[in-house]
Scaffold this motif. Structure first.
Motif, PDB file in Angstrom:
ATOM      1  N   VAL A 117      -4.611 -44.842 -18.928  1.00 25.75           N
ATOM      2  CA  VAL A 117      -4.301 -44.184 -17.662  1.00 25.75           C
ATOM      3  C   VAL A 117      -5.310 -44.579 -16.577  1.00 25.75           C
ATOM      4  O   VAL A 117      -6.482 -44.803 -16.857  1.00 25.75           O
ATOM      5  CB  VAL A 117      -4.268 -42.643 -17.855  1.00 25.75           C
ATOM      6  N   ALA A 118      -4.816 -44.658 -15.339  1.00 26.34           N
ATOM      7  CA  ALA A 118      -5.672 -44.960 -14.196  1.00 26.34           C
ATOM      8  C   ALA A 118      -6.201 -43.661 -13.605  1.00 26.34           C
ATOM      9  O   ALA A 118      -5.423 -42.801 -13.190  1.00 26.34           O
ATOM     10  CB  ALA A 118      -4.877 -45.725 -13.138  1.00 26.34           C
ATOM     11  N   ILE A 119      -7.514 -43.512 -13.599  1.00 29.91           N
ATOM     12  CA  ILE A 119      -8.139 -42.326 -13.008  1.00 29.91           C
ATOM     13  C   ILE A 119      -9.210 -42.796 -12.022  1.00 29.91           C
ATOM     14  O   ILE A 119     -10.248 -43.323 -12.439  1.00 29.91           O
ATOM     15  CB  ILE A 119      -8.796 -41.427 -14.095  1.00 29.91           C
ATOM     16  N   SER A 120      -8.935 -42.627 -10.734  1.00 29.89           N
ATOM     17  CA  SER A 120      -9.928 -43.038  -9.732  1.00 29.89           C
ATOM     18  C   SER A 120     -10.545 -41.849  -9.019  1.00 29.89           C
ATOM     19  O   SER A 120     -11.608 -41.975  -8.427  1.00 29.89           O
ATOM     20  CB  SER A 120      -9.280 -43.927  -8.663  1.00 29.89           C
ATOM     21  N   THR A 121      -9.839 -40.709  -9.037  1.00 23.82           N
ATOM     22  CA  THR A 121     -10.285 -39.587  -8.220  1.00 23.82           C
ATOM     23  C   THR A 121     -10.229 -38.270  -9.004  1.00 23.82           C
ATOM     24  O   THR A 121      -9.598 -38.201 -10.058  1.00 23.82           O
ATOM     25  CB  THR A 121      -9.361 -39.414  -6.987  1.00 23.82           C
ATOM     26  N   LEU A 122     -10.856 -37.273  -8.436  1.00 23.11           N
ATOM     27  CA  LEU A 122     -10.769 -35.931  -9.003  1.00 23.11           C
ATOM     28  C   LEU A 122      -9.310 -35.478  -9.078  1.00 23.11           C
ATOM     29  O   LEU A 122      -8.878 -34.858 -10.046  1.00 23.11           O
ATOM     30  CB  LEU A 122     -11.587 -34.959  -8.133  1.00 23.11           C
TER      31      LEU A 122
ATOM     32  N   GLY B  62     -17.842 -35.916 -15.206  1.00 26.76           N
ATOM     33  CA  GLY B  62     -17.970 -35.111 -13.995  1.00 26.76           C
ATOM     34  C   GLY B  62     -16.607 -34.668 -13.473  1.00 26.76           C
ATOM     35  O   GLY B  62     -16.404 -33.500 -13.123  1.00 26.76           O
ATOM     36  N   PHE B  63     -15.641 -35.587 -13.438  1.00 23.40           N
ATOM     37  CA  PHE B  63     -14.277 -35.232 -13.010  1.00 23.40           C
ATOM     38  C   PHE B  63     -13.728 -34.094 -13.884  1.00 23.40           C
ATOM     39  O   PHE B  63     -13.091 -33.166 -13.411  1.00 23.40           O
ATOM     40  CB  PHE B  63     -13.324 -36.436 -13.127  1.00 23.40           C
ATOM     41  N   TYR B  64     -13.971 -34.211 -15.193  1.00 22.14           N
ATOM     42  CA  TYR B  64     -13.455 -33.222 -16.144  1.00 22.14           C
ATOM     43  C   TYR B  64     -14.113 -31.863 -15.921  1.00 22.14           C
ATOM     44  O   TYR B  64     -13.452 -30.824 -15.882  1.00 22.14           O
ATOM     45  CB  TYR B  64     -13.701 -33.717 -17.570  1.00 22.14           C
TER      46      TYR B  64
ATOM     47  N   LEU C 109     -14.339 -42.681  -8.075  1.00 21.32           N
ATOM     48  CA  LEU C 109     -15.024 -43.345  -9.192  1.00 21.32           C
ATOM     49  C   LEU C 109     -15.679 -44.647  -8.722  1.00 21.32           C
ATOM     50  O   LEU C 109     -16.868 -44.887  -8.965  1.00 21.32           O
ATOM     51  CB  LEU C 109     -14.003 -43.642 -10.299  1.00 21.32           C
ATOM     52  N   GLY C 110     -14.898 -45.469  -8.043  1.00 21.76           N
ATOM     53  CA  GLY C 110     -15.392 -46.774  -7.608  1.00 21.76           C
ATOM     54  C   GLY C 110     -16.557 -46.647  -6.628  1.00 21.76           C
ATOM     55  O   GLY C 110     -17.511 -47.427  -6.690  1.00 21.76           O
ATOM     56  N   GLU C 111     -16.474 -45.670  -5.771  1.00 23.08           N
ATOM     57  CA  GLU C 111     -17.552 -45.501  -4.780  1.00 23.08           C
ATOM     58  C   GLU C 111     -18.862 -45.077  -5.455  1.00 23.08           C
ATOM     59  O   GLU C 111     -19.938 -45.558  -5.091  1.00 23.08           O
ATOM     60  CB  GLU C 111     -17.137 -44.458  -3.739  1.00 23.08           C
ATOM     61  N   ILE C 112     -18.752 -44.203  -6.428  1.00 20.84           N
ATOM     62  CA  ILE C 112     -19.953 -43.754  -7.130  1.00 20.84           C
ATOM     63  C   ILE C 112     -20.555 -44.920  -7.924  1.00 20.84           C
ATOM     64  O   ILE C 112     -21.763 -45.175  -7.886  1.00 20.84           O
ATOM     65  CB  ILE C 112     -19.644 -42.539  -8.030  1.00 20.84           C
ATOM     66  N   VAL C 113     -19.686 -45.653  -8.618  1.00 27.26           N
ATOM     67  CA  VAL C 113     -20.167 -46.802  -9.398  1.00 27.26           C
ATOM     68  C   VAL C 113     -20.805 -47.845  -8.476  1.00 27.26           C
ATOM     69  O   VAL C 113     -21.878 -48.382  -8.775  1.00 27.26           O
ATOM     70  CB  VAL C 113     -19.014 -47.411 -10.233  1.00 27.26           C
ATOM     71  N   ASN C 114     -20.159 -48.112  -7.342  1.00 23.50           N
ATOM     72  CA  ASN C 114     -20.723 -49.115  -6.425  1.00 23.50           C
ATOM     73  C   ASN C 114     -22.083 -48.698  -5.869  1.00 23.50           C
ATOM     74  O   ASN C 114     -22.967 -49.535  -5.706  1.00 23.50           O
ATOM     75  CB  ASN C 114     -19.751 -49.407  -5.286  1.00 23.50           C
ATOM     76  N   ALA C 115     -22.223 -47.404  -5.589  1.00 27.03           N
ATOM     77  CA  ALA C 115     -23.517 -46.928  -5.104  1.00 27.03           C
ATOM     78  C   ALA C 115     -24.599 -47.208  -6.152  1.00 27.03           C
ATOM     79  O   ALA C 115     -25.709 -47.653  -5.820  1.00 27.03           O
ATOM     80  CB  ALA C 115     -23.441 -45.436  -4.797  1.00 27.03           C
TER      81      ALA C 115
END
Lengths: 134, 548
Positions: free
Chosen positions: B131-136, B166-168, B528-534
């Motif tokens: 499954v694709a999960i990118s956001t809360l 964290g999302f969970y 998710l991507g923004e946090i990882v990129n940071a």
């Protein structure tokens, strides 16, 4: 092309998939079978694979995808090979690829798709038959 | 010489060597351990209570619980995840309705690598392998209508595990469920990613730091959560033998414990929540020996190295999945039988939870029918076979006990090798594990091609067939729908809040426990991507050495 030049093969892992067992076993088996083999490692973009194929002047491009994203990545590689005038390279594929997709891929220019359980001798024979050196 | 040895030798000369039908050569386990004609009591070396003992007692060879399945069955936990949050929500509810007792979520590749669905790198991969999960919002949709206070959830996620967790946690909070009641597991085993599964993001050191952050956070706020599932599965599937799987996994486990203790955590605060994940493949008795040896080695090493006070800190609790690599594309229905044998080994080995593979997995993600048969396989073992009637029913078998000892001996040889190269992190950087695994994978392929190992339907008993297998296909619209969802999510938020939460994350990356900052960023609607990129900006990205 001189007659003694060995057939050169690029084994590539396009996309994000990290399942590299098959690609590595195949790369090594093809080396043992007497081919020149380059293995790209994982997480390659189609663009990068095609550039490497052209730079290294390979005869065969072998693509391995087990993540289900084969349709997109294989199509891209074929499209870019054509775009850069390298459509003569033999493209083969492997991975977790359903029958229906195999047929579609063969239609767009993938020479053959080898699924799980393929005997590597079959791949060696296929390449030798398709790329005649003389 | 004991009477057993004497009798064995007499018997061997008189009966085996003179047998009118000679043995067909030498016999080996799949790990390459040479096996005798028969085993006798003198083959079992240790003292009974030192090395075998009783279930629920040190060294836990026979099981971590005194009564095992007589009190509680293993958790039936089928790994699933497909398409987007909506599709997976539907599949999860279907599995719960049919008797599944714990969720297990598979993520797609972009999610595994911390890439948002709307990133060009995600093209063609969205929802394909999970499954694709990118956001809360994706997480909330996937878990909609499922009571998180009741069910336990296992999430196969590694590089970005802290963020998905964290999302969970935030999803539960929004459903008014206290973190104290959340039960589940994040795989979060980054070390084996460098060795095998290859879904790493950051370099090993900061990755390890992030893992220990989750141990610390979990110990404080989510006491029922397993912040890691130390996994041999992927090492094995990448080609390792059972011995290598066991040795590398336990070495990784001990590395995490060492790191956490170095951080200043009390071993008894986190060790009881460490969990493991093993493969079960086709060498039935070798697999059972592996599970038993795993428990014994772990409890011994934990005791020797870290001297915990709680008995639970010595437990090796584990999940098992049957081997995907053992399944064949040829005559796929045969895979139901393979999976049954493997599942039975896991149960006889004392697993805490189990996933049985679907027979169609050499073709794609499982269809509902195939997933149902996989589920039923477990139920038939649990309710019809009576193997649950007594604990460790094969304990005391001379062969099994000998093989359990042998596995342990072989594992310690690897422990020595790993120590000699400077530990697990050094081994990864030098490519030691990668080479070992690639070598085994190559050897296995050779054995199959040279007909030294039989695979029914592949190199023996072949049939002409056109597999009429139904394939689950993720429809094209899923990718478009998911990309749009992520884009819309990004449009409707206060960017200054997102920016400032990401800035704090960058600042604290090497300083503090990141979990609270990750949760803050999620609440500010960072993806998710923004946090990882940071974090990539601070830590960089890992590029692996290429080893064939």
């Amino acid at each position: 092309m001189s007659p003694e030049k060995r057939i050169k093969i690029l084994i590539a892992k396009p996309g994000l998939d990290g399942h590299d067992r098959g690609a590595k076993v195949l790369a090594r088996s093809l080396m043992e079978a007497g081919f020149d083999v380059i293995y790209t490692g994982i997480r390659q973009t189609p663009e990068k694979i095609v550039k490497t194929a052209i730079q290294e002047d390979v005869d065969v491009v072998g693509l391995s995808v087990l993540s289900g994203a084969h349709m997109y990545h294989f199509k891209e590689v074929i499209r870019l090979l054509k775009k850069y005038g390298a459509a003569d390279k033999l493209v083969i594929g492997g991975g977790i690829i359903p029958e229906a997709d195999k047929k579609k891929l063969e239609k767009i220019g993938v020479a053959a798709v080898f699924g799980p359980g393929t005997d590597i001798k079959e791949i060696v024979e296929f390449i030798k038959n398709r790329i005649k050196r003389n | 010489m004991s009477v057993y040895n004497k009798e064995y030798e007499r018997w061997y000369k008189a009966k085996v060597l003179k047998n009118p039908i000679p043995e067909k050569g030498e016999f080996y386990t799949y790990s390459g351990i040479k096996v005798k004609t028969v085993y006798v009591p003198s083959d079992v070396k240790g003292k009974y209570f030192d090395s075998i003992g009783l279930p629920g007692e040190y060294p836990f060879t026979r099981g971590i619980h005194p009564t095992m399945y007589r009190s509680r069955l293993w958790t039936i936990r089928e790994f699933s995840g497909l398409g987007d949050a909506f599709m997976t929500n539907k599949r999860l509810k279907y599995l719960i309705e049919h008797g599944e007792t714990g969720l297990s979520i598979a993520f797609d590749y972009p999610t595994l690598l911390g890439i948002d669905s709307d990133d060009p790198l995600a093209r063609g991969e969205i929802g394909k392998a999970g499954v694709a999960i990118s956001t809360l919002e994706d997480m909330r949709t996937m878990l909609e209508g499922i009571n998180l206070a009741e069910i336990s959830t296992s999430m196969t996620i590694n590089g970005p595990a802290a963020i998905i967790w964290g999302f969970y946690i935030v999803t539960a909070e929004l459903n008014n469920i206290s973190p104290l009641h959340l039960r589940g597991t994040i795989q979060n085993d980054i070390l084996k990613e460098y060795m095998a599964q290859k879904s790493f993001i950051f370099p090993p050191e900061p990755s390890l730091k992030l893992v220990i952050d989750t141990f610390e956070y979990g110990a404080k706020y989510l006491p029922q959560w397993n912040p890691i599932s130390i996994s041999g599965y992927h090492i094995r599937e990448a080609g390792a033998t059972a011995v290598q799987e066991l040795a590398f996994t336990l070495a990784n486990g001990l590395t995490y414990v060492e790191e956490a203790v170095k951080r200043g955590l009390d071993v008894d605060d986190f060790a009881p929540r460490l969990s493991f994940f093993f493969d079960s493949s086709m060498d039935f008795l070798e697999e059972i020996a592996k599970f038993r040896a795993a428990r014994r080695i772990w409890s011994k090493e934990m005791k020797r190295r870290f001297k915990p006070k709680k008995e639970r800190s010595l437990w090796l609790r584990f999940h098992t999945q049957t081997s995907g690599a053992s399944l064949t594309a040829q005559q796929p229905e045969n895979n139901i039988i393979r999976t049954t044998i493997e599942a039975l080994a896991a149960v006889l080995g004392g697993t805490q939870s189990l996933h049985t593979n679907s027979y169609d997995e050499a073709y794609g993600l499982p269809t509902e029918k195939a997933a149902m048969i996989a589920l039923r396989t477990q139920e038939i073992i649990a309710y019809e076979s009576n193997v649950i009637n007594t604990v460790d029913p094969l304990g005391g078998s001379y062969y099994l006990e000998w093989l359990t000892d042998k596995m342990e001996e072989e594992v310690y040889k690897y422990f020595d090798m790993i120590e000699n190269i400077g530990g697990v992190l050094e081994g990864i950087k030098k490519g030691f594990f990668q080479k070992e695994i690639a070598e085994s994978a190559y050897r296995l392929q050779k054995e199959i091609e040279e007909d030294k190992r039989v695979l029914v339907g592949v190199n023996r008993y072949l049939v002409e067939e056109e597999p009429e297998i139904k394939i689950l296909k993720i429809p094209e619209y899923v990718e478009t729908r998911q990309i749009k969802r992520v884009k819309d999510y990004k449009k409707n938020r206060d960017m200054s809040k997102v920016e400032s939460s990401l800035n704090r994350l960058r600042l604290k990356a090497n300083e503090e426990n990141l979990m609270p900052y990750i949760i803050e960023a999620i609440k500010s609607k960072a993806t998710l991507g923004e946090i990882v990129n940071a974090l990539k900006e601070v830590w960089g990205e890992y590029v692996e050495p290429i080893i064939v």
